[in-house]
Design a protein around this motif. Structure first.
Motif, short mmCIF file in Angstrom:
data_model
loop_
_atom_site.label_atom_id
_atom_site.label_comp_id
_atom_site.label_asym_id
_atom_site.label_seq_id
_atom_site.Cartn_x
_atom_site.Cartn_y
_atom_site.Cartn_z
N GLN A 69 0.82 -1.22 0.00
CA GLN A 69 0.00 0.00 0.00
C GLN A 69 0.85 1.27 0.00
OE1 GLN A 69 -3.25 -0.03 2.90
NE2 GLN A 69 -3.45 -2.24 2.67
N TYR A 70 2.12 1.16 0.30
CA TYR A 70 3.01 2.31 0.18
C TYR A 70 3.11 2.75 -1.28
CZ TYR A 70 7.20 5.23 0.54
OH TYR A 70 8.09 6.27 0.47
N TYR A 71 3.09 1.77 -2.18
CA TYR A 71 3.24 2.04 -3.61
C TYR A 71 1.92 2.06 -4.38
CZ TYR A 71 8.21 0.92 -2.89
OH TYR A 71 9.51 0.91 -2.46
N MET A 72 0.97 1.25 -3.94
CA MET A 72 -0.23 1.00 -4.75
C MET A 72 -1.51 1.14 -3.94
SD MET A 72 1.38 -0.08 -7.60
CE MET A 72 0.76 -1.34 -8.70
N ASP A 73 -2.57 1.59 -4.62
CA ASP A 73 -3.92 1.47 -4.06
C ASP A 73 -4.37 0.04 -4.35
OD1 ASP A 73 -4.33 4.13 -3.11
OD2 ASP A 73 -4.57 4.79 -5.18
N ALA A 74 -4.91 -0.62 -3.33
CA ALA A 74 -5.23 -2.04 -3.47
C ALA A 74 -6.68 -2.31 -3.13
CB ALA A 74 -4.32 -2.87 -2.56
N GLU A 75 -7.36 -3.08 -3.99
CA GLU A 75 -8.74 -3.49 -3.70
C GLU A 75 -8.99 -4.86 -4.29
OE1 GLU A 75 -11.79 -1.18 -5.48
OE2 GLU A 75 -10.85 -1.11 -7.46
N LEU A 93 -4.40 -3.62 -8.28
CA LEU A 93 -3.43 -2.68 -7.72
C LEU A 93 -3.22 -1.54 -8.71
CD1 LEU A 93 -0.70 -5.18 -6.42
CD2 LEU A 93 -2.50 -4.09 -5.09
N THR A 94 -3.30 -0.30 -8.23
CA THR A 94 -3.12 0.88 -9.07
C THR A 94 -2.00 1.73 -8.49
OG1 THR A 94 -5.48 0.87 -9.57
CG2 THR A 94 -4.24 2.85 -10.16
N ARG A 95 -1.05 2.09 -9.32
CA ARG A 95 0.11 2.87 -8.87
C ARG A 95 -0.33 4.21 -8.28
NH1 ARG A 95 5.41 1.61 -8.14
NH2 ARG A 95 5.52 0.58 -10.18
N LYS A 96 0.15 4.53 -7.09
CA LYS A 96 -0.14 5.82 -6.48
C LYS A 96 0.68 6.91 -7.15
CE LYS A 96 -1.57 4.25 -1.90
NZ LYS A 96 -1.25 4.11 -0.48
N GLU A 97 0.07 8.06 -7.34
CA GLU A 97 0.80 9.18 -7.93
C GLU A 97 1.87 9.70 -6.98
OE1 GLU A 97 -1.73 12.26 -9.36
OE2 GLU A 97 -2.93 10.92 -10.63
N LYS A 98 1.59 9.56 -5.69
CA LYS A 98 2.53 10.04 -4.69
C LYS A 98 2.51 9.10 -3.49
CE LYS A 98 3.45 14.16 -1.84
NZ LYS A 98 2.91 15.46 -1.41
N ALA A 99 3.68 8.84 -2.92
CA ALA A 99 3.76 7.99 -1.73
C ALA A 99 2.97 8.63 -0.60
CB ALA A 99 5.21 7.80 -1.32
N PRO A 100 2.36 7.81 0.27
CA PRO A 100 1.52 8.35 1.35
C PRO A 100 2.30 9.08 2.43
CG PRO A 100 1.74 5.97 1.56
CD PRO A 100 2.35 6.34 0.25
N ILE A 121 12.96 8.71 4.85
CA ILE A 121 14.38 8.89 4.56
C ILE A 121 14.89 7.74 3.72
CG2 ILE A 121 16.69 9.08 5.57
CD1 ILE A 121 15.30 10.27 8.09
N ASP A 122 14.45 6.53 4.06
CA ASP A 122 14.91 5.34 3.34
C ASP A 122 13.79 4.31 3.31
OD1 ASP A 122 16.27 2.52 3.26
OD2 ASP A 122 17.83 3.89 2.57
N GLU A 123 13.33 3.95 2.11
CA GLU A 123 12.21 3.01 1.98
C GLU A 123 12.55 1.63 2.52
OE1 GLU A 123 10.93 2.99 -2.08
OE2 GLU A 123 10.25 5.06 -2.03
N ASP A 124 13.78 1.16 2.24
CA ASP A 124 14.18 -0.16 2.74
C ASP A 124 14.05 -0.22 4.26
OD1 ASP A 124 14.76 -1.19 0.25
OD2 ASP A 124 16.87 -0.59 0.32
N PHE A 125 14.50 0.85 4.91
CA PHE A 125 14.45 0.87 6.37
C PHE A 125 13.01 0.92 6.88
CE2 PHE A 125 15.10 3.02 10.58
CZ PHE A 125 15.75 1.95 11.19
N LEU A 126 12.16 1.66 6.19
CA LEU A 126 10.73 1.68 6.55
C LEU A 126 10.18 0.26 6.57
CD1 LEU A 126 7.81 2.85 6.87
CD2 LEU A 126 7.77 3.06 4.37
N PHE A 127 10.45 -0.52 5.52
CA PHE A 127 9.90 -1.88 5.43
C PHE A 127 10.55 -2.80 6.45
CE2 PHE A 127 9.32 -0.56 0.78
CZ PHE A 127 8.09 0.02 1.07
N GLN A 128 11.82 -2.56 6.76
CA GLN A 128 12.49 -3.36 7.79
C GLN A 128 11.89 -3.09 9.16
OE1 GLN A 128 16.63 -2.38 7.27
NE2 GLN A 128 16.83 -3.61 5.42
N VAL A 129 11.61 -1.82 9.46
CA VAL A 129 10.98 -1.47 10.73
C VAL A 129 9.58 -2.08 10.82
CG1 VAL A 129 10.00 0.44 12.09
CG2 VAL A 129 12.31 0.62 11.15
N SER A 130 8.83 -2.01 9.72
CA SER A 130 7.46 -2.57 9.76
C SER A 130 7.50 -4.08 9.93
CB SER A 130 6.67 -2.17 8.51
OG SER A 130 7.18 -2.79 7.35
N ARG A 131 8.44 -4.75 9.25
CA ARG A 131 8.55 -6.20 9.44
C ARG A 131 8.93 -6.52 10.89
NH1 ARG A 131 11.08 -6.23 4.33
NH2 ARG A 131 13.16 -6.27 5.28
#
Length: 300
Positions: free
Chosen positions: A179-185, A208-215, A219-229
């Protein structure tokens, strides 16, 4: 008029003609209902200026429906036994290219440059092998592959996790990453009866539809996903406890973790499923300077 591949009788005829037997290890479940296929393709709103990537075409049931609407289809099939079948079944369509390759080992940017340079947009339409659904989706998203959307069949349970909202049991790191990248339904639920052989699980088509802008700005997308995991390693535990366990030297540096929470006014006693993507972004940004030295900082 060309007869549809996706009917029970025609599918059986094709399989018998080529002596084909299903391989369970490849997650092969072929669609045998033309109405379902038409509904899937309609979700993608294809035009002759659209290029389509398909994964796992099988005997070409979905491929032919895509080919009738799209400008070009490039389909990746890992099972070499299906290549002569596809050459036979898709012979009426000159806008289809079959590539015998594992999509997970493919240079997708090079494929788009080679095959879709003249097309206005590129989308993914596929009945995905269920055992590799998540790695395939993340390859497209993390690889910054320039697709505008995906219409993909998958296990319903996975589709529910991808589309889940904060505060629900299904919500987790997979929901956040996609959902960081795409609208999902969830576009439609698909009964087991339209497959051959019938799968053991419920299926759904995800749009899935590509978002025009991240929500959120990170600072770093990889780190965001690592923190969420890391925040979901034990769902019943607080984010603070999970991050102590998942961040490198987290227990030794728990004061820094507490400081990060305090700096953004967030309660460290919350659980991962209560945080929105925007809140995870704030948290990862606050933790970044102290814990992001290299990508291996969080235990996978």
């Amino acid at each position: 008029m060309i007869k549809d591949i996706a009917t029970p009788i025609r599918t059986q005829e094709i399989l018998q003609k080529h002596g084909f037997s299903f391989k369970k290890s490849l997650g092969q479940n072929f669609l045998i209902d033309p109405n379902t296929l038409r509904n899937i393709v309609s979700q993608a709103t294809l035009t002759k200026k659209t290029g389509v990537i398909e994964i796992g075409p099988g005997i070409g049931a979905l491929t032919e429906h895509i080919a009738r609407s799209a400008g070009k289809v490039v389909a990746f099939e890992i099972d070499g036994r299906l290549l002569p079948v596809l050459e036979d079944t898709l012979s009426p369509y000159d806008n289809v290219t079959i590539i015998h390759q594992d999509i997970l080992e493919t240079d997708l940017l090079a494929i788009i440059e080679e095959h879709f340079a003249d097309y206005e947009d590129v989308v993914v339409v596929a009945n995905l092998p269920y055992y590799v659904t998540t790695p395939i989706i993340m390859k497209f998203l993390l690889g910054k592959v320039p697709i505008t959307g995906m219409v993909i069949m998958m296990q319903k349970e996975v589709a529910d996790r991808i589309t889940a909202r904060p505060g629900t049991k299904a919500y987790g790191s997979l929901s956040i990453a996609i959902q960081y990248y795409m609208d999902a339904e969830v576009a439609m639920i698909v009964p087991k009866t339209v497959f051959m052989p019938q799968p053991n699980v419920e299926s759904a088509v995800l749009h899935l539809t590509r978002k025009e802008k991240a929500p959120a700005e990170v600072i770093d997308e990889d780190f965001l996903f690592q923190v969420s995991r890391g925040s979901f390693i034990q769902r019943r535990k607080t984010i603070f406890n999970n991050l102590q366990a998942s961040l490198q030297d987290g227990k030794a540096q728990k004061d820094k973790i507490i400081n990060a929470f305090e700096s953004i006014g967030m309660d460290p006693g919350r659980r991962g499923e209560t945080l929105s993507i925007e809140e995870f972004a704030k948290l990862s940004n606050a933790l970044y300077a102290d814990f992001y030295v290299k990508k291996s900082n969080i235990n996978q």
